[in-house]
Enzyme design. Structure first.
Site, PDB file in Angstrom:
ATOM      1  N   LYS A  69    -103.246 -21.702  28.055  1.00  0.00           N
ATOM      2  CA  LYS A  69    -102.761 -20.348  27.834  1.00  0.00           C
ATOM      3  C   LYS A  69    -101.891 -19.863  29.012  1.00  0.00           C
ATOM      4  CE  LYS A  69    -106.580 -19.069  24.773  1.00  0.00           C
ATOM      5  NZ  LYS A  69    -107.636 -18.076  24.454  1.00  0.00           N
ATOM      6  N   ASN A 128    -108.883 -16.558  29.050  1.00  0.00           N
ATOM      7  CA  ASN A 128    -109.919 -17.571  29.278  1.00  0.00           C
ATOM      8  C   ASN A 128    -109.356 -18.985  29.378  1.00  0.00           C
ATOM      9  OD1 ASN A 128    -109.231 -17.865  26.606  1.00  0.00           O
ATOM     10  ND2 ASN A 128    -111.311 -17.687  25.801  1.00  0.00           N
ATOM     11  N   GLU A 188    -104.159 -26.233  12.910  1.00  0.00           N
ATOM     12  CA  GLU A 188    -103.552 -25.784  14.156  1.00  0.00           C
ATOM     13  C   GLU A 188    -102.551 -26.797  14.703  1.00  0.00           C
ATOM     14  OE1 GLU A 188    -107.389 -23.065  15.556  1.00  0.00           O
ATOM     15  OE2 GLU A 188    -106.920 -24.915  16.625  1.00  0.00           O
ATOM     16  N   TYR A 214    -103.568 -16.772  14.946  1.00  0.00           N
ATOM     17  CA  TYR A 214    -104.894 -16.162  15.097  1.00  0.00           C
ATOM     18  C   TYR A 214    -105.262 -15.261  13.922  1.00  0.00           C
ATOM     19  CZ  TYR A 214    -105.059 -17.769  19.963  1.00  0.00           C
ATOM     20  OH  TYR A 214    -105.090 -18.538  21.093  1.00  0.00           O
ATOM     21  N   HIS A 272    -107.570 -22.908  24.845  1.00  0.00           N
ATOM     22  CA  HIS A 272    -108.015 -22.814  23.450  1.00  0.00           C
ATOM     23  C   HIS A 272    -108.408 -24.203  22.978  1.00  0.00           C
ATOM     24  CE1 HIS A 272    -107.916 -21.975  19.083  1.00  0.00           C
ATOM     25  NE2 HIS A 272    -107.318 -23.151  18.998  1.00  0.00           N
TER      26      HIS A 272
END
Length: 379
Positions: A98, A202, A216, A136, A205
């Protein structure tokens, strides 16, 4: 494994005829022998031949191998034995670095290699708002959705398709609980514990199931124009140069180390993407060396022998970027590099003059042209 035979359906795009040809690809792991049968006319295309450059772990759905100048893509299993034996052993997952962890990207690539997670595909992109919302969409009714979309669109990310035994669970275990605070208490060695901030920022993913991984992975690496799906290439085209990590370097699991050394030397990696060359594309890219370098044909074959990763680089010295990086890469022959300039990339990671770790742009005027070739033309 004595006597075992694995069967796959492979495709090869015949650029001269403009058609896709399909073959049954039979692999015998006992001695790395390969046999190919033309699907259309049911005739033997390649008699059983030992191919030491091909291993069983090269053979999985979605992979590509180069065989006698032909880029073969594995598209299906051809029999129940192969499907049962291999589909249970290997699976793919989708990983994302990310925006908050992209500065740690070289380290993360090294960790993947150490953990035995094979990189099957990789690209850096910037998500548009609509692309992030689509990716998402299962979270659209949750209170954190808008914050998550905003975060995921604030800078480049890296998407990776990873292959391993139980890849989904292995990657999720490696990254840790979704909330970084929980990760620090429950899995302190996990990536989210080490690099994440909270539940949104965080670090990484990971797909939560094989089904999610398929969807995905298709989102980032499926056929079609990336820009039409809201995936923008973040490559810088001004005062830039190209680094192409060659197949030998990739098979040795050295992508992370090469990226680390490049960043530590003061270069910025603005974009990264994996490519598989066929013979015609490799000849086109290396055309400048035809008739100039004695090893031209061997250079083409080496470039076609497996996956390459292209990096678009910039440097604080701006217009001197091409020359700076060429000096950092070192002499074409790694043996000479090890004697004269032991700290260069080819001295550290090259094997011989053909498997010499990386290609770099030679001429200052070609820096932008080579970066555009990979991050515009081949897109």
């Amino acid at each position: 494994m004595e006597g075992e035979r694995y069967a796959f359906l492979v495709e090869w795009y015949d650029s001269l005829a403009g058609i896709v040809r399909r073959y049954n690809f039979l692999f015998y792991p006992k001695d790395s022998s390969v046999e190919m049968i033309d699907v259309k006319n049911k005739r033997i295309f390649l008699k059983c031949t030992k191919e030491e450059s091909i291993r069983l772990d090269h053979c999985y759905i979605g992979s590509s191998v180069n065989l006698h100048g032909r880029q073969l893509k594995f598209v299906e299993y051809s029999d129940t034995f192969t499907k049962t034996k291999l589909s249970m052993a290997k699976e793919k997952t989708l990983a994302i670095f990310k925006p908050d962890i992209m500065e740690k990207m070289p380290l993360l690539l090294e960790i993947l290699c150490t953990e035995g997670l094979q990189i099957c595909d990789v690209k850096t992109v910037v998500l548009s708002k609509s692309a992030a919302e689509e990716f998402y969409r299962e979270h659209c009714a949750k209170p954190f959705f808008r914050t998550l979309v905003s975060f995921m669109t604030e800078g480049p990310i890296m998407a990776l398709s990873l292959l391993a035994d139980n890849a989904v669970s292995r990657w999720r275990e490696l990254i840790g609980p979704t909330n970084s605070a929980d990760a620090r208490s429950q899995a302190p060695d996990s990536l989210r514990a080490r690099f994440g901030t909270d539940q949104t920022r965080n670090a990484c993913h990971g797909s939560d199931s094989v089904v999610s991984a398929e969807r995905e992975t298709e989102f980032f690496f499926g056929a079609g124009n990336s820009s039409s799906r809201g995936l923008q290439v973040p490559a810088e085209f001004d005062n830039c140069t190209l680094c192409l990590v060659k197949p030998y370097t990739m098979t040795q699991g050295l992508l992370g180390r090469v990226a680390r050394d490049i960043v530590q030397a003061g270069f910025d990696i603005s974009a990264m993407q994996m490519y598989h060359f066929d013979k015609s594309t490799a000849e086109e890219f290396l055309e400048v060396y035809r008739g100039v370098v004695a090893e031209y044909s061997e250079m083409v074959s080496e470039l076609c022998s497996g996956a390459c990763v292209a990096m678009a680089l910039t440097h604080q010295h701006g217009s001197a970027c091409v020359e700076q990086f060429r000096q950092f890469v070192g002499p074409a022959d790694p043996e000479i590099a090890r004697h004269l300039r032991p700290s260069t990339l080819r001295a550290k990671y090259g094997h011989n003059k053909l498997k010499n770790a990386v290609h770099c742009t030679d001429l200052a005027d070609d820096g932008m042209l080579e970066v555009e070739y990979f991050f515009k033309i081949l897109q």
